[in-house]
Design a protein around this motif. Structure first.
Motif, PDB file in Angstrom:
ATOM      1  N   PHE A   1      -4.222   0.446  13.193  1.00 40.81           N
ATOM      2  CA  PHE A   1      -3.005  -0.361  13.072  1.00 40.81           C
ATOM      3  C   PHE A   1      -3.397  -1.817  13.297  1.00 40.81           C
TER       4      PHE A   1
ATOM      5  N   THR B   1       0.812  -4.460   9.603  1.00 45.84           N
ATOM      6  CA  THR B   1       2.066  -5.206   9.663  1.00 45.84           C
ATOM      7  C   THR B   1       1.748  -6.689   9.555  1.00 45.84           C
TER       8      THR B   1
ATOM      9  N   ILE C   1       0.803   7.007  11.187  1.00 44.17           N
ATOM     10  CA  ILE C   1      -0.420   6.235  11.387  1.00 44.17           C
ATOM     11  C   ILE C   1      -1.560   7.212  11.640  1.00 44.17           C
TER      12      ILE C   1
ATOM     13  N   LEU D   1      -2.549   1.235   8.472  1.00 43.82           N
ATOM     14  CA  LEU D   1      -1.199   0.680   8.549  1.00 43.82           C
ATOM     15  C   LEU D   1      -1.304  -0.752   9.046  1.00 43.82           C
TER      16      LEU D   1
ATOM     17  N   VAL E   1       6.639   4.950  11.135  1.00 44.24           N
ATOM     18  CA  VAL E   1       5.703   5.128  10.026  1.00 44.24           C
ATOM     19  C   VAL E   1       4.487   5.890  10.519  1.00 44.24           C
TER      20      VAL E   1
ATOM     21  N   GLU F   1      -3.988   0.724   1.831  1.00 49.71           N
ATOM     22  CA  GLU F   1      -3.252   0.025   2.881  1.00 49.71           C
ATOM     23  C   GLU F   1      -1.762   0.302   2.737  1.00 49.71           C
ATOM     24  N   ARG F   2      -1.136   0.588   3.845  1.00 50.20           N
ATOM     25  CA  ARG F   2       0.319   0.613   3.922  1.00 50.20           C
ATOM     26  C   ARG F   2       0.736  -0.626   4.714  1.00 50.20           C
TER      27      ARG F   2
END
Length: 335
Positions: free
Chosen positions: A268, A240, A224, A238, A222, A121-122
């Motif tokens: 995402f 958030t 993805i 990715l 970034v 995971e980012r």
């Protein structure tokens, strides 16, 4: 439209303590005593209490995060809970769940069948550092704490636990200022860099409107992954996690073709945790949450309003530990 839950002003018990895992964690974590907005430190101490069996039971009244003062601890009492009674009514059972049945008036039916894979995971942490005027603090015992200090502390625990699960996870930190956003730290899995950056974040004033596009302009830079063959796991996802803390500032978002393509990518994920004032006619908590929860159209994101309930903050942060490719949709996640 789902109604935001009115969080009670219930105070957590003062006899709460978090054991230190190791020396490194104790050096990197701020104690709650340092985060308190009160000038007077707590002078509470441990006192032995006689039970009916003439045994001494240790009563703790120290702030959260402080260890035991003595080296000897009483053996924990084993409490045997009765077996749960099966519920006959499914609707009654579902009342205990976080349920958001509709967004924009339409039922949430996700069309994405994501692969059940434990990939890297980012995670982009978007931290709102704005503090409302005359804010309501978190209250633990006789100590008061700012909302940002509690959020930062919960994030530090989240970072350590995620890296303990998989040390390859990476984190970036973005802060929301008065009316813009700033990238403080690029993607890294270096714990000390992350916690040092986190501890340097301070409060700022608020404005009437905040443009969320300024946050997504940074995140869109970034990389993805793009969907490949059906069921094939991506090299990473990715995610958030937006920590929104304003109760009087309405967020605005302008949907462009580029932004919609970014938000609709199945790899995402946008999770939101909102620390807000108790619901009143003078604030915009319900309007803000309606705007935030409608950003996700895929139905796979998590949204949590936590008010000033510290136990709910940590429960929701615990739910966010789950991998977005392995966790259920939110309407199946129990409180």
């Amino acid at each position: 439209m789902a109604r935001i839950q009115a969080e009670g002003r219930e105070e957590p018990p003062s006899q709460e303590s978090i054991p230190e895992i190791d020396q490194d964690q104790s050096q990197l974590s701020k104690s709650l005593e340092e985060l308190s907005v009160d000038t007077k430190p707590s002078t509470s101490a441990e006192t032995p209490k006689k039970t009916s069996n003439n045994e001494e039971e240790l009563v703790m009244s120290t702030p959260v995060g402080k260890g035991l003062a003595s080296t000897e601890t009483p053996s924990p009492k084993v409490i045997i809970k009765p077996a749960p009674v099966p519920l006959k009514d499914n609707l009654e059972y579902l009342k205990d769940f976080d349920i958001f049945e509709k967004r924009d008036g339409s039922p949430v039916i996700t069309q994405y069948n994501l692969p059940n894979s434990d990939v890297m995971e980012r995670i982009v942490l978007v931290i709102d550092r704005a503090q409302d005027e005359n804010y309501t603090p978190f209250v633990i015992g006789n100590q008061k704490y700012t909302p940002l200090s509690m959020v930062k502390r919960a994030i530090s625990i989240f970072i350590k636990l995620k890296l303990a699960i998989n040390p390859n996870h990476e984190f970036a930190i973005i802060v929301m200022n008065e009316n813009n956003a700033t990238l403080l730290l690029e993607l890294t899995n270096h714990v000390k860099k992350l916690l040092d950056c986190l501890n340097q974040i301070n409060e700022c004033i608020t404005e009437d409107i905040f443009d969320l596009n300024k946050v997504f302009e940074i995140i869109e830079g970034v990389e993805i992954p793009t969907p490949q063959a059906l069921g094939l796991p991506p090299p990473f996802v990715l995610r958030t996690v937006l920590f929104y803390g304003r109760s009087y500032t309405l967020p605005q978002i302008t949907h462009t073709e580029k932004l919609d393509e970014f938000l609709n990518n199945p790899f995402f994920i946008l999770d939101i945790l909102m620390t807000h004032e108790p619901l009143e006619t003078s604030n915009h908590c319900q309007k803000i949450f309606d705007i935030l929860q409608n950003i996700d159209k895929k139905g796979i994101s998590y949204f949590f309003p936590v008010c000033r309930d510290l136990r709910r903050v940590h429960r929701c942060m615990g739910k966010l530990l789950g991998h977005p490719l392995q966790r259920p949709i939110q309407k199946l996640v129990k409180n």
